[in-house]
Design an enzyme around this catalytic site. Sequence first.
Site, PDB file in Angstrom:
ATOM      1  N   ARG A 135       6.825 -29.869  28.607  1.00 25.30           N
ATOM      2  CA  ARG A 135       7.596 -30.450  29.701  1.00 25.30           C
ATOM      3  C   ARG A 135       8.934 -30.971  29.148  1.00 25.30           C
ATOM      4  O   ARG A 135       9.155 -32.178  29.006  1.00 25.30           O
ATOM      5  CB  ARG A 135       6.798 -31.592  30.335  1.00 25.30           C
ATOM      6  CG  ARG A 135       7.382 -32.095  31.640  1.00 25.30           C
ATOM      7  CD  ARG A 135       6.453 -33.117  32.278  1.00 25.30           C
ATOM      8  NE  ARG A 135       6.969 -33.625  33.532  1.00 25.30           N
ATOM      9  CZ  ARG A 135       6.320 -34.448  34.332  1.00 25.30           C
ATOM     10  NH1 ARG A 135       5.116 -34.874  33.982  1.00 25.30           N
ATOM     11  NH2 ARG A 135       6.860 -34.859  35.462  1.00 25.30           N
ATOM     12  N   HIS A 195      -9.894 -28.511  11.116  1.00 25.90           N
ATOM     13  CA  HIS A 195      -8.990 -28.198  10.000  1.00 25.90           C
ATOM     14  C   HIS A 195      -9.639 -28.440   8.635  1.00 25.90           C
ATOM     15  O   HIS A 195      -9.213 -27.857   7.637  1.00 25.90           O
ATOM     16  CB  HIS A 195      -7.683 -28.994  10.119  1.00 25.90           C
ATOM     17  CG  HIS A 195      -7.827 -30.462   9.866  1.00 25.90           C
ATOM     18  ND1 HIS A 195      -8.184 -31.348  10.842  1.00 25.90           N
ATOM     19  CD2 HIS A 195      -7.653 -31.189   8.733  1.00 25.90           C
ATOM     20  CE1 HIS A 195      -8.225 -32.570  10.341  1.00 25.90           C
ATOM     21  NE2 HIS A 195      -7.912 -32.506   9.061  1.00 25.90           N
ATOM     22  N   LYS A 242      -9.752 -26.102   4.395  1.00 27.75           N
ATOM     23  CA  LYS A 242      -9.385 -26.612   3.077  1.00 27.75           C
ATOM     24  C   LYS A 242     -10.072 -25.808   1.980  1.00 27.75           C
ATOM     25  O   LYS A 242     -11.253 -25.463   2.084  1.00 27.75           O
ATOM     26  CB  LYS A 242      -9.743 -28.097   2.959  1.00 27.75           C
ATOM     27  CG  LYS A 242      -8.909 -28.996   3.870  1.00 27.75           C
ATOM     28  CD  LYS A 242      -9.300 -30.442   3.710  1.00 27.75           C
ATOM     29  CE  LYS A 242      -8.430 -31.340   4.600  1.00 27.75           C
ATOM     30  NZ  LYS A 242      -7.045 -31.387   4.154  1.00 27.75           N
ATOM     31  N   GLU A 252     -10.140 -43.445   5.240  1.00 31.36           N
ATOM     32  CA  GLU A 252      -8.699 -43.471   5.434  1.00 31.36           C
ATOM     33  C   GLU A 252      -8.186 -44.878   5.153  1.00 31.36           C
ATOM     34  O   GLU A 252      -8.856 -45.867   5.493  1.00 31.36           O
ATOM     35  CB  GLU A 252      -8.344 -43.080   6.866  1.00 31.36           C
ATOM     36  CG  GLU A 252      -8.728 -41.654   7.232  1.00 31.36           C
ATOM     37  CD  GLU A 252      -8.336 -41.317   8.662  1.00 31.36           C
ATOM     38  OE1 GLU A 252      -7.277 -40.716   8.860  1.00 31.36           O
ATOM     39  OE2 GLU A 252      -9.112 -41.669   9.575  1.00 31.36           O
ATOM     40  N   ASP A 270     -14.860 -39.155  16.455  1.00 26.17           N
ATOM     41  CA  ASP A 270     -13.655 -38.518  15.947  1.00 26.17           C
ATOM     42  C   ASP A 270     -13.904 -37.751  14.650  1.00 26.17           C
ATOM     43  O   ASP A 270     -13.253 -36.743  14.392  1.00 26.17           O
ATOM     44  CB  ASP A 270     -12.579 -39.591  15.713  1.00 26.17           C
ATOM     45  CG  ASP A 270     -11.208 -39.006  15.395  1.00 26.17           C
ATOM     46  OD1 ASP A 270     -10.845 -37.977  16.004  1.00 26.17           O
ATOM     47  OD2 ASP A 270     -10.503 -39.571  14.542  1.00 26.17           O
ATOM     48  N   HIS A 288     -16.182 -33.128  11.556  1.00 26.61           N
ATOM     49  CA  HIS A 288     -15.921 -32.938  10.130  1.00 26.61           C
ATOM     50  C   HIS A 288     -17.164 -33.159   9.265  1.00 26.61           C
ATOM     51  O   HIS A 288     -17.537 -32.309   8.447  1.00 26.61           O
ATOM     52  CB  HIS A 288     -14.831 -33.893   9.653  1.00 26.61           C
ATOM     53  CG  HIS A 288     -13.518 -33.727  10.336  1.00 26.61           C
ATOM     54  ND1 HIS A 288     -13.065 -32.515  10.816  1.00 26.61           N
ATOM     55  CD2 HIS A 288     -12.536 -34.614  10.609  1.00 26.61           C
ATOM     56  CE1 HIS A 288     -11.876 -32.673  11.357  1.00 26.61           C
ATOM     57  NE2 HIS A 288     -11.533 -33.937  11.247  1.00 26.61           N
TER      58      HIS A 288
END
Length: 522
Positions: free
Chosen positions: A77, A214, A218, A252, A271, A276
Site C-alpha cells: 500500500r 528460516h 541454516k 535472545e 512464537d 523452531h
Amino acid sequence: MSGSAANAPGAGQIPGVRANPLRTPQDRRLPRIAGPSGLVIFGVTGDLSRKKLMPAVYDLANRGLLPPGFSLVGFARRDWAHEDFAQVVHDSVMEHARTPFREEVWEQLAEGMRFVPGTFDDDVAFDTLRTTIEELDKERGTGGNFAFYLSVPPKFFPTVVRQLKKHGLSEGQGDSWRRAVIEKPFGHDLASAQELNAVVHDVFAPHEVFRIDHYLGKETVQNIMALRFANTLFEPLWNRSYVDHVQITMAEDIGIGGRAGYYDGIGSARDVIQNHLLQLLALTAMEEPSGFDAESLVAEKLKVLSAVRLPQDLGRHTVRGQYTGGWQGGQKVAGYLEEDGIDPKSVTDTYAAIKLEIDNRRWAGVPFYLRTGKRLGRRVTEIAVVFQRAPYSPFDATDTQELRNNALVIRVQPDEGVTIRFGSKVPGTQMEIRDVTMDFAYGESFTESSPEAYERLILDVLLGDANLFPRHQEVERSWEILDPVEEFWAAHGRPEPYPAGTWGPQAADDMLALDGRSWRRP
C-alpha cells in the site's frame, strides 16, 4: 498442475517438486540454478522483506543462481512507481546484502523489478498484478513461473490466497508453475492452523505450498543430519542406552523491539517452541530417512512428533516467565510491561520451558528440555545431547573437581559449529581428570561462506525443492503438543517475573532440579 520440463517428477516424486540434488552424483557436481521464474512479495515494505528477502534475492543473483530474466514484483500500500521500488531494493541491498555489490548484477536484476500498489482486498490491484506478470513473461521470459511470498500478518493469508485464485493468478498455464510461500506463525492453535491449511489448500495443491521456517535453512541445522547419519561415531550412541537427556535452547538478548502488535498475546512458546524448537527436536530424534527428499524427511519427522508426550504434571514440568527491568550489556532496559504498546496487565510469556518425552524404543525415558526467551544472558541457539555418566570412575580419588557428563553441543547460532565435552588427564604426575572441549567451527574449517538461510530457502522455492519446509501435518501435530500447555497456563495465573539479563525465572531451574539435572550455561 504440472511442473516445468526441468522439474519433471520421477518415480515416486510428487508433481512439480524437483528431486533433491543430494541424491544423485550428477546433481552434486552441478550448481543449483533456478530456471525461468519470478517472485512476488506481498508486504514488501516490512522489516522481513527489507532486511532478509530483498538482500537474499540480490545475493542469489550475485552468486549466479538466478536466471538472467528473473523478475521481482513488490505489492504494498504505497504510491510508488517501479523506479521507487527499485530504489528501496537498492537501499536494502546496500545495507543488508551478504555479498559485495556489483553494478552489472544490480542492473540486470533491476530491469526485472516492478511494483503494484494496492491493498489485499483491492480487485483492481490484483488485476494489475496479473497484467504485470503477463508482461514480465513476454519481456523477461519468466515462463509463467511465479512464487507468491506472503510476508504479511497471518490474518491476511486467507484474503491474499483467495484473491490470487479469484484473479487467475494461482494456476500456471501449460508447464508453468505457481507456488505460495507462507511465513510463520501458521495459526495460533490447532483449530486456526487447520482452518488456515484448508483455505490455502483450496487454492494451492499441498506440494505448491512452502511454509517458511528460516531455522531449517541454516547450515548447522542441516548438518544435524550429516552429523548423525554420515558418521558411525555418533549414531550408535544416539539412544536411551547412552543419552541422559537433551536440551534445546533458543535464547535472545533483545526485547520485543517494535513488535508489540505482533508479540503481545502470542508469546515465546507459540512464537518459537511450536515451530523452531519442535522442528529441531524432530531432526535430533528422528530415525534415518530412506532418502533426503521431502516425502522421506516428512515421514520420519512426523513419526517422532507423533510419539512426543507431554508430562502428566504440567505445573511442575512447564514454566513461563516475563522479563522485568534490569541491566543488559551495561545498559538499563525496560521490563516487558513497560515496553511501548504493551498492556500493563498482559500475561504474555517472554520465556517458556517445557519437558517432553518421546514414546519409542530409541528415546523412552530420555527427557527433552526445550526453552526459549527474550532478554536472557546472551543470544544463542543450540542443541545439547548430554550423555550418561560412566557407571564407575577409577579416578575419583585424585580428581580435584567433579567431572560433568560428556556432551555433544550443536551450535546453531551465532557461532555455528559443534563442541564435544569429555574428560582428559591434566598434565602432571597425578592421574587427575578434568573437563575439556573439542571444537569444530564452520568459519575455521571451510573456505566457503555459508549462505544466509533465506537465500537457501528462496532458491529451494524456485527449484520446487520442498525438503526444508514443514508440511501441514507437522504444523498441526506441533499445535497438538503445545495447545494443552497454553490452556493450562491460561488457567493458572501470571508468568513468573525474571530480571532482564538473567537466564530466566527460578522455576525453570527448579524444573530440572526435580530431575537431578541443571540447565547448561551457553
